[in-house]
Design a protein around this motif. Structure first.
Motif, PDB file in Angstrom:
ATOM      1  N   LEU A  10      67.858   4.292  15.220  1.00  0.00           N
ATOM      2  CA  LEU A  10      67.564   3.899  16.597  1.00  0.00           C
ATOM      3  C   LEU A  10      66.292   3.083  16.713  1.00  0.00           C
ATOM      4  CD1 LEU A  10      68.549   7.200  18.407  1.00  0.00           C
ATOM      5  CD2 LEU A  10      69.837   5.054  18.330  1.00  0.00           C
ATOM      6  N   ARG A  36      70.452  -0.107  16.754  1.00  0.00           N
ATOM      7  CA  ARG A  36      70.589   0.542  18.056  1.00  0.00           C
ATOM      8  C   ARG A  36      71.615  -0.219  18.910  1.00  0.00           C
ATOM      9  NH1 ARG A  36      65.617   0.871  19.534  1.00  0.00           N
ATOM     10  NH2 ARG A  36      65.618  -1.079  20.690  1.00  0.00           N
ATOM     11  N   VAL A  66      75.056   0.772  17.859  1.00  0.00           N
ATOM     12  CA  VAL A  66      75.362   2.108  18.355  1.00  0.00           C
ATOM     13  C   VAL A  66      75.698   2.055  19.840  1.00  0.00           C
ATOM     14  CG1 VAL A  66      74.310   4.353  18.898  1.00  0.00           C
ATOM     15  CG2 VAL A  66      74.045   3.358  16.615  1.00  0.00           C
ATOM     16  N   GLU A  67      74.841   1.397  20.611  1.00  0.00           N
ATOM     17  CA  GLU A  67      74.987   1.391  22.066  1.00  0.00           C
ATOM     18  C   GLU A  67      76.125   0.487  22.536  1.00  0.00           C
ATOM     19  OE1 GLU A  67      71.049   0.475  23.440  1.00  0.00           O
ATOM     20  OE2 GLU A  67      70.380   2.558  23.171  1.00  0.00           O
ATOM     21  N   GLU A 120      71.148  12.399  15.404  1.00  0.00           N
ATOM     22  CA  GLU A 120      70.238  11.693  16.317  1.00  0.00           C
ATOM     23  C   GLU A 120      70.969  10.631  17.118  1.00  0.00           C
ATOM     24  OE1 GLU A 120      66.698   9.973  14.619  1.00  0.00           O
ATOM     25  OE2 GLU A 120      66.366  11.775  13.396  1.00  0.00           O
ATOM     26  N   ILE A 121      71.850   9.918  16.472  1.00  0.00           N
ATOM     27  CA  ILE A 121      72.627   8.861  17.134  1.00  0.00           C
ATOM     28  C   ILE A 121      73.460   9.458  18.263  1.00  0.00           C
ATOM     29  CG2 ILE A 121      74.493   7.181  16.831  1.00  0.00           C
ATOM     30  CD1 ILE A 121      71.829   6.363  15.497  1.00  0.00           C
ATOM     31  N   HIS A 163      71.401  10.697  21.141  1.00  0.00           N
ATOM     32  CA  HIS A 163      70.967   9.547  21.932  1.00  0.00           C
ATOM     33  C   HIS A 163      72.064   9.141  22.921  1.00  0.00           C
ATOM     34  CE1 HIS A 163      69.169   5.627  22.820  1.00  0.00           C
ATOM     35  NE2 HIS A 163      70.321   5.066  22.500  1.00  0.00           N
TER      36      HIS A 163
END
Length: 110
Positions: free
Chosen positions: A2, A8, A11-12, A37-38, A41
């Motif tokens: 992240l 990031r 991921v997003e 963690e991902i 988030h």
């Protein structure tokens, strides 16, 4: 992952799209703390409900053989090396089992 803007963004954007496509009944089991963690988030962003995330499992690499053995109950706590934090693994296991029990009681899992 992240902390790097390019990762990031992946991921997003891409993972978030897949999560939306799979819907709220899907369960996610991240293997290892970095992957967890991902998903945490994305949960904080409202893409996942807390009960969809079964995090806390050790990463399945050979370097984690002792943690995995302890988590699965095939190695006793008193046999662990100082590198393995049994309390963290115990708490993760309790959380996962509690979430599974909740899902079963709601009829989401058999």
């Amino acid at each position: 992952m992240l902390s790097r803007s390019t990762l990031r963004h992946q991921v997003e954007t891409h993972l978030a799209e897949e999560i939306r496509a799979l819907g709220p009944q899907c369960l996610y089991v991240p293997l290892g703390p970095k992957v967890a963690e991902i998903f945490q988030h994305l949960q904080a962003k409202g893409l996942l409900k807390p009960e969809q995330l079964l995090d806390g499992l050790p990463h399945p690499s050979g370097a984690n053989a002792e943690r995995i053995s302890y988590f699965l109950g095939s190695k006793a706590r008193e046999q662990l090396s100082s590198k393995t934090n049994a309390a963290v693994l115990d708490m993760a296991k309790v959380r996962i089992l509690a979430k599974l029990a909740t899902l079963r009681s709601k009829g989401i899992m058999n």
